[in-house]
Scaffold this motif. Sequence first.
Motif, short mmCIF file in Angstrom:
data_model
loop_
_atom_site.label_atom_id
_atom_site.label_comp_id
_atom_site.label_asym_id
_atom_site.label_seq_id
_atom_site.Cartn_x
_atom_site.Cartn_y
_atom_site.Cartn_z
N GLU A 1 22.18 -5.70 10.74
CA GLU A 1 23.65 -5.76 9.86
C GLU A 1 23.43 -6.63 8.81
O GLU A 1 24.04 -6.17 7.57
CB GLU A 1 24.62 -6.45 10.92
CG GLU A 1 25.08 -5.39 12.23
CD GLU A 1 24.01 -5.64 13.43
OE1 GLU A 1 23.26 -6.56 13.25
OE2 GLU A 1 24.02 -4.82 14.31
N GLU A 2 22.80 -7.91 8.63
CA GLU A 2 22.64 -8.65 7.35
C GLU A 2 21.84 -7.88 6.36
O GLU A 2 22.17 -7.99 5.19
CB GLU A 2 22.12 -10.06 8.08
CG GLU A 2 23.29 -10.76 8.69
CD GLU A 2 22.83 -12.08 9.23
OE1 GLU A 2 23.25 -13.15 9.69
OE2 GLU A 2 21.11 -12.14 9.33
N THR B 1 21.44 -4.75 6.29
CA THR B 1 22.13 -3.71 5.59
C THR B 1 23.23 -4.10 4.58
O THR B 1 23.49 -3.89 3.33
CB THR B 1 23.07 -2.92 6.52
OG1 THR B 1 22.17 -2.21 7.48
CG2 THR B 1 23.85 -1.81 5.95
N ASP B 2 23.99 -5.47 4.94
CA ASP B 2 25.00 -6.09 4.08
C ASP B 2 24.49 -6.64 2.68
O ASP B 2 25.10 -6.36 1.69
CB ASP B 2 25.58 -7.05 4.70
CG ASP B 2 26.90 -7.71 4.16
OD1 ASP B 2 27.83 -7.00 3.57
OD2 ASP B 2 26.86 -9.01 3.61
N TRP C 1 18.88 -0.16 10.12
CA TRP C 1 19.27 -0.75 8.97
C TRP C 1 19.47 0.23 8.03
O TRP C 1 18.89 1.20 8.00
CB TRP C 1 18.37 -1.85 8.56
CG TRP C 1 16.98 -1.61 8.65
CD1 TRP C 1 15.97 -1.56 9.37
CD2 TRP C 1 16.50 -0.98 7.32
NE1 TRP C 1 14.90 -1.06 8.98
CE2 TRP C 1 15.15 -0.60 7.64
CE3 TRP C 1 17.16 -0.69 6.07
CZ2 TRP C 1 14.17 0.13 6.65
CZ3 TRP C 1 16.21 -0.02 5.13
CH2 TRP C 1 14.85 0.29 5.28
#
Length: 450
Positions: A153-154, A156-157, A200
Amino acid sequence: MKRAKKIILLALALLLVPAVFAGDYQLAKKTKEEAEIALCNGRLDVAQQLFQNAFDLFSQCDDAVDEQSLCLYYMTISYFNQRDLDAMKKVLDNMAVFADENPKNKFVQYDYLSVLASYESALYEENPSDSLREEFMTHFKKSLAFQEQMTVEEITDKQINPMFNYMNVATLYDLCYDPPLVDSMQKYIDKSLDIDKLNWGIEEDHVEGRVSTYDLLAWIHLYKGEFDEAEAKELEVIELIGSIGDVRGNNLITELSEAYSFFVELYRTTGDFEKALEYQELKNENDRERFNVEKNRAIHEIETRYETEAKDLRISNLHHTNIMLSVGVLMLVILFAVTIVFVMTKKKLKEQTSFTDALVAESTEVAKHTSLQLLANQLNIDNVDLTQLDELIRKATKPLTVVDKKYMICFLAGEKVQQIADRFIVEPASVYTVRYRLKKKFPEDEPLPF
């Protein structure tokens, strides 16, 4: 009653505190966005000041350490692209302090180590040494270690493509060591393939990562003389490019050209010259397609500029005519109008002639595909010594494509990897790959300026 009033006022004050910090954060975020726009538009001094302002504003906000680090990252990368290493070192020193203050923040450590490795690699380009090479390789690996602490998630963010980061290190093992360290290359290729299995980013990001990974893997097979495996792997590269061609076609024209170049080299090595010729023709056609796209874009820009200037001339003519009529000095109006018409007609004829000449020149160069001046003009680069480039091209031991020459113009003009990647709308890893392929087309003892 007074006590109740004090409690109410205190409660209101506490409610206002987050609002103040939120306002600071929004202003800091807006300032950072303005800095990024200025950076994209080439207003580097303005961008640097805005990033510094954004950093200071973020420092007044709670939980904005990641944003502060990113501001410093952009500042250093901007100086890196200008090759202002002294200015870069000053900001890098601040990043070092910031990293010491936030030792457990993986994003801060990732940003710092990535920039530090880039700075050291720039020093290595100027004065190569084994010790300096090992330093930047070590710091690149440490930055990857912090990347590996991030969740999908990180990743991707933060809009990180972890496959490209692994492939950058694998490519450095190919470019900075003689002979290439194939085992180390394979290690980071394997890491790229492993992280590809995680969820991701979006699918297109994964496919683009596979394109670079499989391409380098094919070269490893070629180095080892495993020709069947090399052929099969590069065929997968072409299949992957085709699978996202409709979505990111412009981004992958260079990769497709490099894939065709690989097959030319493979079949020359194995003595299958008929297939080598077939892929050389495919490569030439691919390069012509890109050349035509860029040529049509350049002609459209010339037409748009001409039409705009023609409208401006008509508006200016009407404006002056109205002024003269309002004054009422008929003779001066006639004289001035005649002069304006003469000048404008002459200028318009000159512009029409220039426009026609431009179209003729474009048509001529479409046939040749090798005019260095036209390529430089299309790239809007005027600070490159075309005589030096022409002399360098003559030393090539293998045919150079139009795309090869465009990259050489960018390199000789002093542009850096990120600038070139932005210009051609590709990933930095693709630029490293092109530079690697270019070096293979010159004698090993030929000193190249890129």
